[in-house]
Design a protein around this motif. Structure first.
Motif, PDB file in Angstrom:
ATOM      1  N   TYR A   1      10.641  45.180  -3.867  1.00 31.19           N
ATOM      2  CA  TYR A   1       9.992  44.008  -4.458  1.00 31.19           C
ATOM      3  C   TYR A   1       8.486  44.212  -4.538  1.00 31.19           C
ATOM      4  N   THR A   2       7.900  43.720  -5.641  1.00 36.49           N
ATOM      5  CA  THR A   2       6.444  43.845  -5.799  1.00 36.49           C
ATOM      6  C   THR A   2       5.784  42.495  -6.055  1.00 36.49           C
ATOM      7  N   ILE A   3       6.592  41.449  -6.338  1.00 36.49           N
ATOM      8  CA  ILE A   3       5.989  40.143  -6.645  1.00 36.49           C
ATOM      9  C   ILE A   3       6.639  39.055  -5.808  1.00 36.49           C
ATOM     10  N   TYR A   4       5.964  37.930  -5.716  1.00 37.90           N
ATOM     11  CA  TYR A   4       6.495  36.776  -4.992  1.00 37.90           C
ATOM     12  C   TYR A   4       7.481  36.054  -5.908  1.00 37.90           C
ATOM     13  N   ASN A   5       8.663  35.792  -5.364  1.00 38.28           N
ATOM     14  CA  ASN A   5       9.687  35.061  -6.122  1.00 38.28           C
ATOM     15  C   ASN A   5      10.561  34.353  -5.090  1.00 38.28           C
ATOM     16  N   HIS A   6      10.811  33.060  -5.285  1.00 32.65           N
ATOM     17  CA  HIS A   6      11.500  32.307  -4.221  1.00 32.65           C
ATOM     18  C   HIS A   6      12.346  31.198  -4.843  1.00 32.65           C
ATOM     19  N   HIS A   7      13.511  31.596  -5.372  1.00 33.07           N
ATOM     20  CA  HIS A   7      14.357  30.641  -6.088  1.00 33.07           C
ATOM     21  C   HIS A   7      15.695  30.444  -5.377  1.00 33.07           C
ATOM     22  N   LEU A   8      16.166  29.212  -5.423  1.00 32.08           N
ATOM     23  CA  LEU A   8      17.513  28.924  -4.941  1.00 32.08           C
ATOM     24  C   LEU A   8      18.307  28.349  -6.111  1.00 32.08           C
ATOM     25  N   TYR A   9      19.462  28.947  -6.368  1.00 31.34           N
ATOM     26  CA  TYR A   9      20.360  28.433  -7.410  1.00 31.34           C
ATOM     27  C   TYR A   9      21.507  27.703  -6.720  1.00 31.34           C
ATOM     28  N   VAL A  10      21.727  26.443  -7.134  1.00 35.65           N
ATOM     29  CA  VAL A  10      22.755  25.609  -6.498  1.00 35.65           C
ATOM     30  C   VAL A  10      23.881  25.372  -7.498  1.00 35.65           C
ATOM     31  N   TYR A  11      25.105  25.575  -7.040  1.00 33.48           N
ATOM     32  CA  TYR A  11      26.281  25.396  -7.900  1.00 33.48           C
ATOM     33  C   TYR A  11      27.257  24.424  -7.248  1.00 33.48           C
ATOM     34  N   PRO A  12      27.257  23.122  -7.622  1.00 30.37           N
ATOM     35  CA  PRO A  12      28.344  22.249  -7.178  1.00 30.37           C
ATOM     36  C   PRO A  12      29.626  22.749  -7.862  1.00 30.37           C
ATOM     37  N   LYS A  13      30.674  22.999  -7.078  1.00 24.96           N
ATOM     38  CA  LYS A  13      31.887  23.597  -7.658  1.00 24.96           C
ATOM     39  C   LYS A  13      32.932  22.516  -7.983  1.00 24.96           C
ATOM     40  N   SER A  14      33.266  21.689  -6.993  1.00 24.72           N
ATOM     41  CA  SER A  14      34.313  20.693  -7.235  1.00 24.72           C
ATOM     42  C   SER A  14      34.229  19.596  -6.185  1.00 24.72           C
ATOM     43  N   LEU A  15      34.824  18.453  -6.511  1.00 24.42           N
ATOM     44  CA  LEU A  15      34.893  17.323  -5.577  1.00 24.42           C
ATOM     45  C   LEU A  15      36.335  16.846  -5.550  1.00 24.42           C
ATOM     46  N   LYS A  16      36.874  16.695  -4.342  1.00 21.92           N
ATOM     47  CA  LYS A  16      38.290  16.259  -4.233  1.00 21.92           C
ATOM     48  C   LYS A  16      38.286  14.791  -3.800  1.00 21.92           C
ATOM     49  N   TYR A  17      38.432  13.891  -4.807  1.00 21.69           N
ATOM     50  CA  TYR A  17      38.278  12.453  -4.511  1.00 21.69           C
ATOM     51  C   TYR A  17      39.569  11.672  -4.790  1.00 21.69           C
ATOM     52  N   ASP A  18      40.699  12.377  -4.944  1.00 23.78           N
ATOM     53  CA  ASP A  18      41.923  11.648  -5.298  1.00 23.78           C
ATOM     54  C   ASP A  18      42.503  10.884  -4.112  1.00 23.78           C
ATOM     55  N   SER A  19      42.139  11.238  -2.882  1.00 26.18           N
ATOM     56  CA  SER A  19      42.723  10.558  -1.707  1.00 26.18           C
ATOM     57  C   SER A  19      41.760   9.559  -1.076  1.00 26.18           C
ATOM     58  N   GLN A  20      40.546   9.433  -1.629  1.00 20.70           N
ATOM     59  CA  GLN A  20      39.569   8.566  -0.955  1.00 20.70           C
ATOM     60  C   GLN A  20      39.937   7.090  -1.125  1.00 20.70           C
ATOM     61  N   LYS A  21      39.650   6.324  -0.056  1.00 19.90           N
ATOM     62  CA  LYS A  21      39.957   4.889  -0.099  1.00 19.90           C
ATOM     63  C   LYS A  21      38.687   4.049   0.060  1.00 19.90           C
ATOM     64  N   SER A  22      37.549   4.719   0.120  1.00 14.86           N
ATOM     65  CA  SER A  22      36.297   3.993   0.419  1.00 14.86           C
ATOM     66  C   SER A  22      35.794   3.214  -0.787  1.00 14.86           C
ATOM     67  N   PHE A  23      36.076   3.716  -2.002  1.00 14.76           N
ATOM     68  CA  PHE A  23      35.506   3.081  -3.195  1.00 14.76           C
ATOM     69  C   PHE A  23      36.622   2.722  -4.158  1.00 14.76           C
ATOM     70  N   ALA A  24      36.462   1.546  -4.792  1.00 14.62           N
ATOM     71  CA  ALA A  24      37.490   1.068  -5.715  1.00 14.62           C
ATOM     72  C   ALA A  24      37.507   1.921  -6.972  1.00 14.62           C
ATOM     73  N   LYS A  25      36.323   2.200  -7.534  1.00 23.83           N
ATOM     74  CA  LYS A  25      36.247   2.972  -8.765  1.00 23.83           C
ATOM     75  C   LYS A  25      35.449   4.243  -8.505  1.00 23.83           C
ATOM     76  N   ALA A  26      36.063   5.356  -8.694  1.00 23.02           N
ATOM     77  CA  ALA A  26      35.339   6.628  -8.582  1.00 23.02           C
ATOM     78  C   ALA A  26      36.039   7.629  -9.474  1.00 23.02           C
ATOM     79  N   ARG A  27      35.770   7.504 -10.801  1.00 20.39           N
ATOM     80  CA  ARG A  27      36.461   8.387 -11.745  1.00 20.39           C
ATOM     81  C   ARG A  27      35.500   9.227 -12.576  1.00 20.39           C
TER      82      ARG A  27
END
Length: 1298
Positions: A636-662
């Motif tokens: 490396y010769t230069i300053y570089n400081h990146h974070l790449y974030v990837y939300p992949k999936s959410l499993k919300y079919d069994s949740q009972k906390s919220f009435a509407k979450a679609r």
């Protein structure tokens, strides 16, 4: 006197050869006998000559040296070396390191990385380094010699008289000219008139002795006898004379007569005058040269020039001026040097040249410019309210481009976001408030002046880089639109071919409502792909076009699904099944030129070709995700400081906390605190049309999906120093897509409903989390949520948290770090952390440190290469502060591991760049730290001990060049920075360092001389590296001490060694003798007492005596070693002679010693060579080295070096193979320097008859040394030698050998 008999013709077979079973047996037999003989007779090891104390001698003889007119040949120059700082050149207008980074940085590793990228290059420059290589590497080497003029002798003239005179003249390489002229009548009684001119054909020709004649004929048949000749030797000058006839000229002769000639035109006349004057000048120069050669001394050369020129003035006034210039030129430009005729001098051989070393620089793979021109769908209309304006797409679309590699099954670039919407379509979206560029990095005001927010809003051009190009890499475009409902519902109008304006108007109406209400939310819509490369060489496939636009499938959105789709891309039957959206994506690709203007890197730092005018479009570099393998990694010769974030999936079919979450939207934020009022950091890279940096980002929304998948990439500029509180916060919203309400204010408030929170602390054990994470979701977000800890048994520590679905890990998210200041490697991190702990006051425990050092052997190769300068700097720092030998040795072992790994991956160039440019010795504080050169030398010694680990010592030997180069640079920097360069040589370094150097040389020797069979590469490399080190020590250290090290080296070799060891020894001598100040090291001055009165005294001073070898140490050693080698096999003799000859060529071509007085002084160093050659003439084979073709079958033309023929070299012996004792004593004594080669008992060299030279043992074809030949029967010697008294007129034959 009887003629010597001729050699038998090739048809006849000699009797002794018929007896041989197969060709070559005799040679084998001789070799085996020779080994026995040499083992018994000649293995007297020459005694070592103790070298002079160089530093003392130059002090004692200071007056003599300073009074010497050639003192520059005796003293090293004062400005021999110096350190220099070279400014680090980047490709950016400003530093890549954020303004506040150094203040923020707290961890040692981050600080050291920033220091690495900020530091300039540190060089050591050797002023005369150009003279420290072979003769081929000398500066100002004169161009290759084309051809020497051929000499023609009188004897050849007679033979060739019948040949065509014209061709003969041209063969001689002289000046020729011919043509018709008018010749005036020469009879002086009649005055010359126009009528007395006769037309004659004139031909200018050079004779064998170099003189010129101007012959004239009646016609052009010049093969006949000429009518007459004008001898130009007697000509004094040629001048124009137009008194009698136009275009006439006169040749004035020495006897006051003259010739009048006339040409047909002025041009011809001038040509003849110029040519003839040229010949007169050549004749004069030759005469002057002869006169000068006749003079015995050259002390008063200037007066001679003046004298000769004044003589010239009276002799020939017309030529005086031009000849004076020629005279001076002749002085400055020496004649063709004898060594130019050597075939080796004409060969272009750069095998010994060092590779060119460049500083570290940013390197890229194949770079591709991607230009986004247009995205148009079949469904179009005018979007303006008054329906005035262009026809465009009916709603905004957003394109994201990235590269996928289906061969290695990975995404290989970051995303490049493009907005190709028409201005009127963009107006449909609610405008977001613009904010300036103040993201994670504090950009300098100067940078804000260059980069205008407006110019960065809508990028159209991106530069992608591919390190490993191949045809299975795809450019993929994903197209999104504003959230409206399901993908199928949104795509339906675009899939019908009937162009209905009603459909367009309906879609437009819905789109306008959606843009006003849900403008910040996106939904997946379509995708397309195209190939990039034709082949693995990186040739772009410019003709390829994007595929059709395929509708996105809500169940196949992830990158993994995309790779599966691309795997079928070349299968038409599979692709035909995919639903197509009617439209066209126009994106072109091109190569990137080196001077491509106006672009910014992935951190938005403009390059030097950047222009500040806002009209030019800005091009954006897109980050490449380079594969994590060493061979593709660059330091490396230069300053570089990146974070790449990837939300992949959410499993919300069994949740009972919220009435509407679609219709679930994920909002991503980066925070540095979990307090209630804390603000997220403004460090997320924005999308086109929005601010450059933003506080939050949303992933695309899937309509009516309780288990949504995502493919979004969120790019974050991380703060320089991360701490435990830095975390990613994910907030989930249910987005209401139902817009049936009439727009009442109450309903509008409920566009989004929070349905959960999740967080991911960025650091774990001090390192950034990068593996795929499964994290639970909470329904609330209490203050201090990061402090929550499960303690088991239903108990926990921290605030109360309501978990969704029983705190199951419902969210799947992954991160990818691209950083040049943080490392993912545990061992690396632990080592730096421990160093930081001990430096900040905690007591360094040797055993603890050794544990961390040992674990560094397990660090990943690509991480090691990436942070190469930083890790090596830290290791050298630890080395100088180590208080225990175990620590120093373990540091050196790690350095050996790093160096070996670089070599094994073929990345040796990085190490060379590091040593030459990046390595900088630590500031030396005598009481606290030690020097790198001393500590490294000591630990190298320990590792080379016989009891040490074989593998490590083997690697150290194999890659020893690196360690010796570090020693050299450390010594140079130490001398200059601590002002020790002004001290006397013997006071520059402490005795402990002298001892360390001597020990390491002695430790290396057994590895070189004993392990060369088992480990040829390692011992060969170690031998060469040691030679380079010893050579460079002459620049810094006590030179007498360095001579002793050379003696220590030479003492480990002996006569009769295997050929490999001779190769090593002469390679060592070659390198050392190529030192740029080799001549001053040999002190070419008289060491006798008083003036030399008698020739005998001179003879003693210039023969290979102990005294000579002591006073002129290097040349004496080299000549002794060559003498010893001449007793060996032919291959060894060739090696030795090659080294000596190349050194002589170098002296001849060295422009520092170009004058005759310099060359004469150098010659005094080599006078003992004559004795050596005379003693060994029978081993030197003219046919091997002669540049002239020699026909081995010919007896007439085959001659050897003519030497005085007095006695036969070997008198016939009684039976047996013993050597004459006096011969052996004197011969070996003279060569090795034990006896003078001029004593009476030394036999001279006889002539050997041509007739039997092939049959005799002292023959041209024998490859073996003297005692080997004598082991054969002596009767062949009887045949081969004739006393010179019987054979005065015969020519000596050529000797054998190398």
């Amino acid at each position: 006197m009887s003629q010597p008999p001729l050699l038998p013709s090739s048809a006849e077979t000699r009797k002794f050869t018929r007896a041989l079973s197969k060709p070559g047996t005799a040679a084998e037999l001789r070799q085996s006998v020779s080994e026995v003989v040499r083992g018994s007779v000649l293995l007297a090891k020459p005694k070592l000559i103790e070298p002079l104390d160089y530093e003392n001698v130059i002090v004692q003889k200071k007056t003599q040296i300073l009074n010497d007119c050639l003192r520059e040949m005796l003293l090293f120059p004062y400005d021999d070396f110096q350190t220099a700082i070279l400014r680090r050149q980047g490709r950016y207008v400003c530093s890549t390191i954020p303004a506040n980074a150094q203040q923020e940085a707290q961890s040692l590793f981050v600080t050291e990385c920033i220091k690495t990228y900020n530091s300039d290059w540190h060089l050591v420059n050797y002023k005369y380094e150009d003279y420290s290589g072979e003769f081929r590497q000398l500066p100002n080497k004169v161009a290759k010699l084309d051809k020497l003029p051929v000499h023609v002798y009188e004897v050849d003239e007679e033979v060739d008289k019948d040949e065509d005179a014209a061709s003969l003249g041209s063969q001689k390489g002289g000046i020729t000219k011919h043509g018709w002229l008018y010749k005036g009548n020469m009879n002086s009684a009649i005055s010359v008139t126009m009528r007395s001119f006769k037309r004659r054909f004139f031909h200018l020709i050079q004779l064998g002795d170099g003189s010129y004649n101007l012959n004239f004929y009646k016609d052009e048949k010049i093969s006949k006898e000429p009518k007459g000749s004008i001898f130009l030797d007697s000509c004094m000058g040629v001048v124009q004379n137009n008194k009698v006839r136009r275009f006439a000229f006169e040749l004035k002769m020495q006897d006051k007569s003259s010739y009048l000639l006339a040409a047909d035109s002025e041009v011809e006349m001038e040509e003849w005058i110029t040519t003839l004057n040229k010949i007169l000048q050549l004749n004069f120069e030759a005469a002057m040269q002869e006169k000068r050669n006749g003079d015995s001394h050259e002390d008063d050369e200037q007066s001679k020039i003046e004298g000769s020129v004044s003589g010239l003035d009276s002799y020939l006034p017309e030529l005086a001026k031009s000849t004076r210039e020629a005279e001076i030129k002749l002085k400055s430009e020496s004649r063709v040097k004898l060594f130019y005729l050597d075939p080796d001098a004409q060969k272009l051989d750069f095998s010994s040249a060092e590779p060119e070393v460049k500083p570290f620089e940013e390197k890229f793979g194949k770079r591709i410019l991607v230009k986004c021109n247009d995205l148009s769908f079949n469904l179009q209309c005018c979007v303006a309210e008054n329906e005035e304006g262009p026809t465009t797409n009916v709603e905004p679309f957003f394109v994201t481009l990235s590269l996928f590699d289906i061969k290695y099954n990975r995404k290989i670039s970051a995303d490049f976001h493009v907005d190709l919407n028409h201005f009127s379509v963009r107006q449909m979206l609610a405008t977001t408030s613009p904010s300036l560029m103040n993201g994670g990095r504090q950009s300098s005001p100067a940078l804000q002046d260059i980069l205008h927010e407006a110019a960065m809003q809508y990028p159209k051009q991106g530069i992608f880089s591919v390190t490993c190009p191949h045809p299975d890499i795809f450019l993929v475009a994903r197209i999104e639109k504003v959230l409206q409902g399901s993908i199928t519902h949104g795509a339906e109008p675009y899939m019908k071919s009937s162009d209905s304006s009603k459909v367009a108007q309906k879609v437009l109406k819905n789109a306008k409502q959606a843009c006003q209400r849900l403008g910040q939310y996106r939904m997946p819509f379509a995708w397309a792909a195209r190939t990039l490369f034709k082949d693995a060489s990186g040739n772009l496939d410019k003709n390829a076009r994007f595929s059709a636009l395929y509708k996105q499938d809500s169940n196949k959105l992830s990158n993994e699904d995309m790779l599966k789709l691309l795997a079928d891309f070349r299968k038409p039957e599979k692709m035909a099944k995919l639903p197509v959206i009617l439209g066209n994506l126009d994106i072109t690709i091109d190569s990137v030129s080196s001077d491509f203007p106006n672009y910014v890197n992935s951190s938005y730092i403009p390059t030097k070709q950047f222009e500040t005018c806002t009209k030019m479009p800005i091009t954006f570099e897109v980050e490449e995700f380079v594969p994590c393998i060493p061979k593709h990694t660059q330091p490396y010769t230069i300053y570089n400081h990146h974070l790449y974030v990837y939300p992949k999936s959410l499993k919300y079919d069994s949740q009972k906390s919220f009435a509407k979450a679609r219709n679930i939207a994920i909002c991503i934020e980066f925070k540095d605190s979990d307090e209630e009022d804390s603000q997220p950091l403004k460090c997320i890279y924005g999308r086109p049309g929005g601010p450059v940096f933003t506080r939050s980002a949303f992933a695309a929304v899937l309509h009516h999906h309780q288990n949504p998948e995502f493919y979004d990439e969120i790019k974050i500029e991380l703060p320089t120093q991360l701490h435990e509180k830095h975390h990613l916060l994910f907030t989930f919203f249910h987005v209401s897509c139902d817009n049936s309400s009439k727009g009442s204010t109450k309903k509008k408030d409920v566009v989004e409903t929070q349905v959960g929170y999740s967080w991911l602390p960025l650091l774990k054990d001090g390192r950034v989390v990068t593996s795929e994470q499964h994290i639970p979701v909470s329904a609330n977000l209490p203050s201090g949520y990061l402090g929550y800890q499960e303690l088991g048994m239903g108990r926990h520590y921290g605030p109360e948290i309501k978990w969704v679905d029983g705190s199951k890990p419902l969210l799947k998210v992954s991160t990818h770090l691209v950083s040049t200041v943080y490392t993912q490697d545990q061992h690396f991190h632990n080592f730096f952390q421990y160093c930081q702990k001990t430096e900040s006051g905690a007591q360094a425990l040797g055993s603890e440190l050794v544990k961390y050092l040992k674990s560094l052997h397990a660090m990943e190769g690509h991480v090691m290469i990436a942070f190469l300068p930083t890790i090596l700097n830290q290791l050298f720092r630890v080395l100088t502060r180590a208080t225990q030998e175990e620590v120093a040795v373990n540091v050196t072992r790690v350095i050996i591991h790093v160096v070996a790994q670089c070599h094994e991956e073929g990345l040796e160039s990085h190490l060379r760049s590091y040593v030459k440019y990046a390595y900088k010795a630590e500031p030396y504080i005598a009481s606290e730290y030690k020097t790198v050169h001393e500590e490294l030398t000591k630990s190298m010694t320990t590792i080379l001990k016989p009891s040490a680990d074989f593998l490590t010592s083997n690697k150290l030997l194999k890659y020893s060049w690196f360690f010796f180069e570090v020693l050299i640079k450390s010594m140079a920097q130490h001398l200059i920075e601590n002002s020790k360069v002004k001290l006397l040589r013997n006071q520059r370094f402490p005795a402990s360092y002298h001892h360390a150097v001597e020990t390491v040389v002695n430790m290396l020797m057994p590895h070189i001389t004993q392990k060369f069979r088992d480990n040829p590469e390692a011992s060969k490399n170690a031998n060469h590296s040691l030679a380079v080190f010893i050579k460079r020590c002459f620049t810094f250290m006590d030179r007498g001490f360095v001579f002793k090290q050379i003696n220590n080296y030479i003492s480990c070799f002996a006569p009769g060694d295997p050929k490999t060891l001779f190769e090593y020894k002469f390679e060592f001598l070659r390198v050392v003798c190529n030192h740029e100040h080799y001549i001053p090291l040999n002190l070419p001055m008289p060491f006798g007492k008083g003036r030399i009165q008698r020739y005998q005294d001179l003879q003693l001073d210039y023969s290979l005596t102990d005294e000579f070898c002591r006073n002129h140490f290097l040349v004496g050693l080299l000549l002794r070693e060559v003498g010893t080698a001449l007793q060996e096999f032919r291959e060894v003799r060739l090696i030795a002679i090659g080294v000596l000859k190349n050194l002589l060529i170098k002296h001849s071509f060295d422009d520092r010693y170009a004058s005759r007085s310099h060359q004469a002084r150098i010659a005094t160093l080599y006078l003992p060579l004559f004795g050596l050659l005379i003693e060994n003439v029978q081993r030197i084979n003219v046919r091997d080295v002669s540049p002239f073709p020699v026909n081995p079958g010919s007896t007439v033309k085959e001659e050897s070096l003519t030497l005085p023929a007095v006695n036969p070299i070997v008198t016939p012996q009684k039976s047996g193979s013993s050597l004459d004792a006096s011969l052996h004593k004197d011969l070996f004594g003279a060569i090795s320097g034990i006896a003078s080669p001029y004593t009476n008992s030394t036999p001279n060299i006889s002539s050997v008859r041509n007739a039997d030279s092939r049959g005799s043992l002292i023959s041209t074809d024998s490859g073996n040394s003297l005692p080997e030949r004598n082991s054969e029967k002596s009767n062949s010697l009887d045949k081969g030698c004739i006393p010179s008294s019987q054979k005065r007129g015969s020519r000596p034959s050529s000797g054998s050998g190398s």
